[in-house]
Design a protein around this motif. Structure first.
Motif, PDB file in Angstrom:
ATOM      1  N   GLY A 412     -13.637 -43.981  -1.551  1.00  0.00           N
ATOM      2  CA  GLY A 412     -14.573 -44.817  -2.196  1.00  0.00           C
ATOM      3  C   GLY A 412     -16.003 -44.724  -1.740  1.00  0.00           C
ATOM      4  O   GLY A 412     -16.173 -44.550  -0.651  1.00  0.00           O
ATOM      5  N   SER A 413     -17.012 -45.070  -2.405  1.00  0.00           N
ATOM      6  CA  SER A 413     -18.438 -45.000  -2.075  1.00  0.00           C
ATOM      7  C   SER A 413     -18.756 -46.208  -1.204  1.00  0.00           C
ATOM      8  O   SER A 413     -19.550 -46.277  -0.441  1.00  0.00           O
ATOM      9  CB  SER A 413     -19.329 -44.852  -3.316  1.00  0.00           C
ATOM     10  OG  SER A 413     -19.260 -45.746  -4.080  1.00  0.00           O
ATOM     11  N   TRP A 489     -10.048 -50.807  -3.213  1.00  0.00           N
ATOM     12  CA  TRP A 489     -11.157 -50.763  -4.234  1.00  0.00           C
ATOM     13  C   TRP A 489     -11.853 -52.033  -4.097  1.00  0.00           C
ATOM     14  O   TRP A 489     -11.401 -53.193  -3.869  1.00  0.00           O
ATOM     15  CB  TRP A 489     -10.488 -50.608  -5.570  1.00  0.00           C
ATOM     16  CG  TRP A 489     -11.297 -50.928  -6.874  1.00  0.00           C
ATOM     17  CD1 TRP A 489     -12.280 -49.875  -7.479  1.00  0.00           C
ATOM     18  CD2 TRP A 489     -11.313 -52.241  -7.367  1.00  0.00           C
ATOM     19  NE1 TRP A 489     -12.661 -50.845  -8.430  1.00  0.00           N
ATOM     20  CE2 TRP A 489     -12.237 -51.908  -8.704  1.00  0.00           C
ATOM     21  CE3 TRP A 489     -11.001 -53.431  -7.199  1.00  0.00           C
ATOM     22  CZ2 TRP A 489     -12.671 -53.058  -9.594  1.00  0.00           C
ATOM     23  CZ3 TRP A 489     -11.274 -54.612  -8.340  1.00  0.00           C
ATOM     24  CH2 TRP A 489     -12.066 -54.193  -9.238  1.00  0.00           C
ATOM     25  N   VAL A 490     -12.896 -52.111  -4.368  1.00  0.00           N
ATOM     26  CA  VAL A 490     -14.003 -53.353  -4.480  1.00  0.00           C
ATOM     27  C   VAL A 490     -14.850 -53.198  -5.597  1.00  0.00           C
ATOM     28  O   VAL A 490     -15.418 -52.010  -6.302  1.00  0.00           O
ATOM     29  CB  VAL A 490     -14.680 -53.517  -3.194  1.00  0.00           C
ATOM     30  CG1 VAL A 490     -13.900 -53.614  -2.080  1.00  0.00           C
ATOM     31  CG2 VAL A 490     -15.920 -52.580  -2.896  1.00  0.00           C
ATOM     32  N   SER A 491     -15.280 -54.463  -6.123  1.00  0.00           N
ATOM     33  CA  SER A 491     -16.291 -54.449  -7.231  1.00  0.00           C
ATOM     34  C   SER A 491     -17.419 -55.494  -6.735  1.00  0.00           C
ATOM     35  O   SER A 491     -17.126 -56.586  -6.221  1.00  0.00           O
ATOM     36  CB  SER A 491     -15.843 -54.915  -8.488  1.00  0.00           C
ATOM     37  OG  SER A 491     -16.713 -55.035  -9.214  1.00  0.00           O
ATOM     38  N   SER A 501      -7.741 -49.971 -12.550  1.00  0.00           N
ATOM     39  CA  SER A 501      -6.427 -49.461 -12.740  1.00  0.00           C
ATOM     40  C   SER A 501      -6.160 -48.363 -12.076  1.00  0.00           C
ATOM     41  O   SER A 501      -4.962 -47.893 -11.555  1.00  0.00           O
ATOM     42  CB  SER A 501      -6.580 -49.568 -14.387  1.00  0.00           C
ATOM     43  OG  SER A 501      -5.331 -48.989 -14.680  1.00  0.00           O
ATOM     44  N   GLY A 502      -7.047 -47.135 -12.044  1.00  0.00           N
ATOM     45  CA  GLY A 502      -6.866 -46.169 -11.206  1.00  0.00           C
ATOM     46  C   GLY A 502      -6.601 -46.247 -10.094  1.00  0.00           C
ATOM     47  O   GLY A 502      -5.823 -45.471  -9.390  1.00  0.00           O
ATOM     48  N   ALA A 503      -7.066 -46.983  -9.096  1.00  0.00           N
ATOM     49  CA  ALA A 503      -6.955 -47.386  -7.611  1.00  0.00           C
ATOM     50  C   ALA A 503      -5.630 -48.147  -7.677  1.00  0.00           C
ATOM     51  O   ALA A 503      -4.798 -47.744  -6.673  1.00  0.00           O
ATOM     52  CB  ALA A 503      -7.986 -48.510  -7.188  1.00  0.00           C
ATOM     53  N   ALA A 504      -5.130 -48.799  -8.610  1.00  0.00           N
ATOM     54  CA  ALA A 504      -3.890 -49.505  -8.505  1.00  0.00           C
ATOM     55  C   ALA A 504      -2.925 -48.424  -8.625  1.00  0.00           C
ATOM     56  O   ALA A 504      -1.746 -48.322  -7.951  1.00  0.00           O
ATOM     57  CB  ALA A 504      -3.635 -50.663  -9.537  1.00  0.00           C
ATOM     58  N   SER A 505      -3.015 -47.531  -9.631  1.00  0.00           N
ATOM     59  CA  SER A 505      -2.089 -46.361  -9.738  1.00  0.00           C
ATOM     60  C   SER A 505      -1.974 -45.489  -8.552  1.00  0.00           C
ATOM     61  O   SER A 505      -0.758 -45.175  -8.242  1.00  0.00           O
ATOM     62  CB  SER A 505      -2.693 -45.732 -11.029  1.00  0.00           C
ATOM     63  OG  SER A 505      -2.475 -46.194 -12.011  1.00  0.00           O
ATOM     64  N   ARG A 506      -3.155 -45.270  -7.908  1.00  0.00           N
ATOM     65  CA  ARG A 506      -3.044 -44.345  -6.763  1.00  0.00           C
ATOM     66  C   ARG A 506      -2.046 -44.969  -5.637  1.00  0.00           C
ATOM     67  O   ARG A 506      -1.388 -43.972  -4.983  1.00  0.00           O
ATOM     68  CB  ARG A 506      -4.498 -44.117  -6.344  1.00  0.00           C
ATOM     69  CG  ARG A 506      -4.425 -43.312  -5.115  1.00  0.00           C
ATOM     70  CD  ARG A 506      -5.897 -43.203  -4.528  1.00  0.00           C
ATOM     71  NE  ARG A 506      -6.056 -42.242  -3.284  1.00  0.00           N
ATOM     72  CZ  ARG A 506      -7.066 -42.312  -2.571  1.00  0.00           C
ATOM     73  NH1 ARG A 506      -8.040 -42.736  -2.734  1.00  0.00           N
ATOM     74  NH2 ARG A 506      -7.110 -41.539  -1.365  1.00  0.00           N
ATOM     75  N   TRP A 507      -2.281 -46.481  -5.255  1.00  0.00           N
ATOM     76  CA  TRP A 507      -1.661 -46.816  -4.388  1.00  0.00           C
ATOM     77  C   TRP A 507      -0.231 -47.664  -4.648  1.00  0.00           C
ATOM     78  O   TRP A 507       0.495 -47.834  -3.819  1.00  0.00           O
ATOM     79  CB  TRP A 507      -2.567 -47.895  -3.340  1.00  0.00           C
ATOM     80  CG  TRP A 507      -3.646 -47.203  -2.929  1.00  0.00           C
ATOM     81  CD1 TRP A 507      -5.067 -47.085  -3.428  1.00  0.00           C
ATOM     82  CD2 TRP A 507      -3.777 -46.162  -1.909  1.00  0.00           C
ATOM     83  NE1 TRP A 507      -5.740 -46.256  -2.683  1.00  0.00           N
ATOM     84  CE2 TRP A 507      -5.241 -45.875  -1.937  1.00  0.00           C
ATOM     85  CE3 TRP A 507      -2.499 -45.656  -1.045  1.00  0.00           C
ATOM     86  CZ2 TRP A 507      -5.629 -44.480  -0.900  1.00  0.00           C
ATOM     87  CZ3 TRP A 507      -3.108 -44.570  -0.148  1.00  0.00           C
ATOM     88  CH2 TRP A 507      -4.527 -43.933  -0.008  1.00  0.00           C
ATOM     89  N   PHE A 508       0.033 -48.040  -5.873  1.00  0.00           N
ATOM     90  CA  PHE A 508       1.244 -48.727  -6.398  1.00  0.00           C
ATOM     91  C   PHE A 508       1.985 -47.972  -7.404  1.00  0.00           C
ATOM     92  O   PHE A 508       3.075 -48.622  -7.917  1.00  0.00           O
ATOM     93  CB  PHE A 508       0.815 -50.008  -6.808  1.00  0.00           C
ATOM     94  CG  PHE A 508       0.028 -50.798  -5.736  1.00  0.00           C
ATOM     95  CD1 PHE A 508       0.846 -51.720  -4.704  1.00  0.00           C
ATOM     96  CD2 PHE A 508      -1.433 -50.795  -5.482  1.00  0.00           C
ATOM     97  CE1 PHE A 508       0.124 -52.307  -3.501  1.00  0.00           C
ATOM     98  CE2 PHE A 508      -2.301 -51.599  -4.757  1.00  0.00           C
ATOM     99  CZ  PHE A 508      -1.481 -52.296  -3.603  1.00  0.00           C
ATOM    100  N   GLY A 509       1.822 -46.756  -7.749  1.00  0.00           N
ATOM    101  CA  GLY A 509       2.427 -45.937  -8.709  1.00  0.00           C
ATOM    102  C   GLY A 509       2.216 -46.441 -10.243  1.00  0.00           C
ATOM    103  O   GLY A 509       1.299 -47.193 -10.256  1.00  0.00           O
ATOM    104  N   GLU A 510       3.295 -46.049 -10.918  1.00  0.00           N
ATOM    105  CA  GLU A 510       2.894 -46.282 -12.316  1.00  0.00           C
ATOM    106  C   GLU A 510       3.531 -47.784 -12.643  1.00  0.00           C
ATOM    107  O   GLU A 510       4.044 -48.445 -11.952  1.00  0.00           O
ATOM    108  CB  GLU A 510       3.976 -45.398 -13.036  1.00  0.00           C
ATOM    109  CG  GLU A 510       3.639 -44.154 -13.228  1.00  0.00           C
ATOM    110  CD  GLU A 510       2.231 -43.804 -13.726  1.00  0.00           C
ATOM    111  OE1 GLU A 510       1.992 -44.314 -14.705  1.00  0.00           O
ATOM    112  OE2 GLU A 510       1.632 -42.967 -13.142  1.00  0.00           O
TER     113      GLU A 510
END
Length: 515
Positions: A412-413, A489-491, A501-510
């Motif tokens: 993440g940036s 992830w932060v916003s 959603s991409g961050a959630a998929s990366r760390w929590f699977g499908e």
């Protein structure tokens, strides 16, 4: 030979703090866990004060806080502090300024540290450093593991194992146990590491270190405190606690039984006095050997703690390094066993923790370099003393020793991604640390946006959704937190749903459902 028909989800070798804490993490996911421990009795004089004192770093204290263990861990420490306990066991407690830690014996102080530089730390019940007694810590973790349903078998050490694509058959004494996975938390001389064929590389020792409790005929011949000498270094705490190192290439470590005569001879050489030791009450040796497994996984066998990395106890970072391994590995292994892990999730255990191990081993080596009994080293020491005595210097050393600088490279940036989540306080007084006790992920939505609520519901059971204003949100609108308390992830403004959603998929699977 007695075969156990049941198949455990995970078998852990070693019931030290790392093995016990990992067992608790796995039980949060309702997995079946067996811990095998070679020692029949967990108690040992070397785990008690003064030699059993360990410093906990910020990530460790935060881990205990987030799992509801902090009060239990702190309770024995507080009880003992009132009667010459953990705090009084350290020679530096008699000083006028409050020491915050040391580097190769060179102290830095609380009043020199600029904590305002740590922009992503908020006030929290989890402090930055704490002293505990090893035996008390192990007892707290064993009690928690027992209460959570972990099966602990003492007097049974792992001796050998065979693994297939689906499970590991583990031999301990006359018994055989079966586990889907085996984790070696069995210390620096790990049987699991050796039997598993892990490559273990590093640097050989330069010294033998001694921790002894003695009686002396003439204790006043030794100067109180920590002292560098032409042959090594010693620290003396009255009436008879001594830690010392002699630069002998580690020749005396475990070579022969530790005798009064040997301790006296080394003490005389290192201190440059003719002090007489009349009784050796307790003693142990150690070295600065610094080795690390090149990988932490071989098939269904994993390593954590001292089984994965060893170094000198200088600066006391070994326990923290191992507990960090357990916090990182637990939820990832659990998700893998449950079948809801993203592809490659378990590989991130080594890719995140191995570099942390490299850093700690190098930190240890740097301290050894500053302790060598040479004129050039003493000159370098003077420079480090000047630097550590500045505000920036003390802040830097505190960051490293306390673990405040820990950040995983998660891509993440934003500067907060990969760091420990700040202990945000919500409007109702709830703190983030309290929300992580179940071992699930967390989506903090400070602006209560419907799209984020919907996103979290797609990972129901793996991500808890919490909406509401925070007292100090550090300019953020939403934060996704992994089960280990690290920010994924932060916003800072209107959240990008696709990015979240991409961050959630990366760390929590499908997701459970697409929605």
């Amino acid at each position: 030979m007695h075969n156990h028909p049941s198949l455990y989800d995970v078998v852990i070798a070693g019931a030290g703090p790392v093995g016990l804490f990992l067992a608790c993490e796995l039980r949060l996911a309702d997995l079946s866990v067996l811990v095998l421990e070679q020692a029949q009795d967990p108690r040992s004089p070397l785990k008690r004060l003064p030699f059993g004192m360990r410093g906990l770093s910020a990530p460790t204290i935060e881990a205990f806080y987030r799992r509801g263990l902090l009060n239990d861990v702190a309770a024995p420490r507080l009880a003992k502090d009132g009667a010459g306990g953990v705090a009084a066991a350290a020679h530096w407690m008699q000083q006028t300024r409050r020491p915050a830690g040391h580097f190769a014996g060179i102290q830095f102080y609380h009043d020199d540290i600029d904590t305002l530089k740590w922009q992503y730390r908020l006030p929290s019940r989890a402090g930055t450093n704490m002293a505990v007694e090893m035996e008390s810590l192990e007892a707290v973790l064993a009690a928690r593991a027992n209460a959570m349903g972990v099966e602990i078998r003492r007097g049974l050490g792992v001796e050998a194992f065979d693994q297939t694509d689906n499970e590991v058959a583990i031999r301990a004494g006359a018994e055989t146990f079966r586990g889907r996975w085996l984790v070696g938390c069995d210390g620096g001389r790990s049987t699991v590491r050796k039997a598993g064929g892990f490559e273990f590389t590093g640097t050989d020792p330069e010294f033998t270190g001694y921790s002894v409790e003695v009686e002396m005929a003439d204790p006043d011949k030794l100067r109180h405190g920590r002292h560098y000498t032409p042959t090594g270094m010693y620290t003396y705490t009255r009436p008879g606690t001594i830690a010392m190192v002699e630069f002998d290439g580690g020749a005396s470590h475990r070579a022969l039984p530790l005798t009064l005569e040997h301790v006296q001879a080394v003490l005389r050489r290192v201190s440059g006095t003719d002090v007489t030791v009349t009784e050796l009450r307790l003693g142990t040796t150690w070295t600065d050997r610094a080795y690390q497994a090149t990988t932490y996984r071989n098939g269904r066998v994993l390593l954590a703690g001292d089984a994965a990395h060893i170094h000198s106890p200088l600066g006391g970072q070994g326990l923290n390094l191992g507990l960090g391994d357990a916090m990182n590995l637990g939820w990832k292994l659990a998700a893998t066993i449950r079948g809801d892990a993203s592809a490659g999730l378990l590989d991130t255990y080594a890719s995140e923790r191995h570099p942390v191990g490299v850093q700690v081993l190098d930190w240890s080596r740097a301290q050894v370099a500053l302790m060598r009994p040479t004129r050039s080293t003493r000159a370098l020491e003077a420079i480090i003393r000047d630097l550590i005595d500045t505000r920036d210097g003390a802040t830097y050393f505190a960051e490293r020793v306390w673990g405040v600088a820990l950040r995983y490279d998660l891509g993440g940036s934003h500067l907060l991604v990969g760091r420990s989540v700040p202990d945000f306080e919500l409007a109702d007084g709830t703190k983030v640390g309290d929300l992580l006790s179940t071992g699930k992920g967390l989506l903090l939505d400070f602006d209560s946006r419907a799209p984020l609520r919907a996103l979290a519901s797609r990972w129901r059971g793996r991500i808890a959704y919490v909406a509401g204003e925070a007292g100090d949100r550090l300019g953020l609108s939403a934060v996704l937190v992994r089960p280990d308390g690290f920010v994924a992830w932060v916003s800072e403004d209107t959240p990008d749903d696709e990015e979240a959603s991409g961050a959630a998929s990366r760390w929590f699977g499908e997701p459970t459902w697409q929605g």
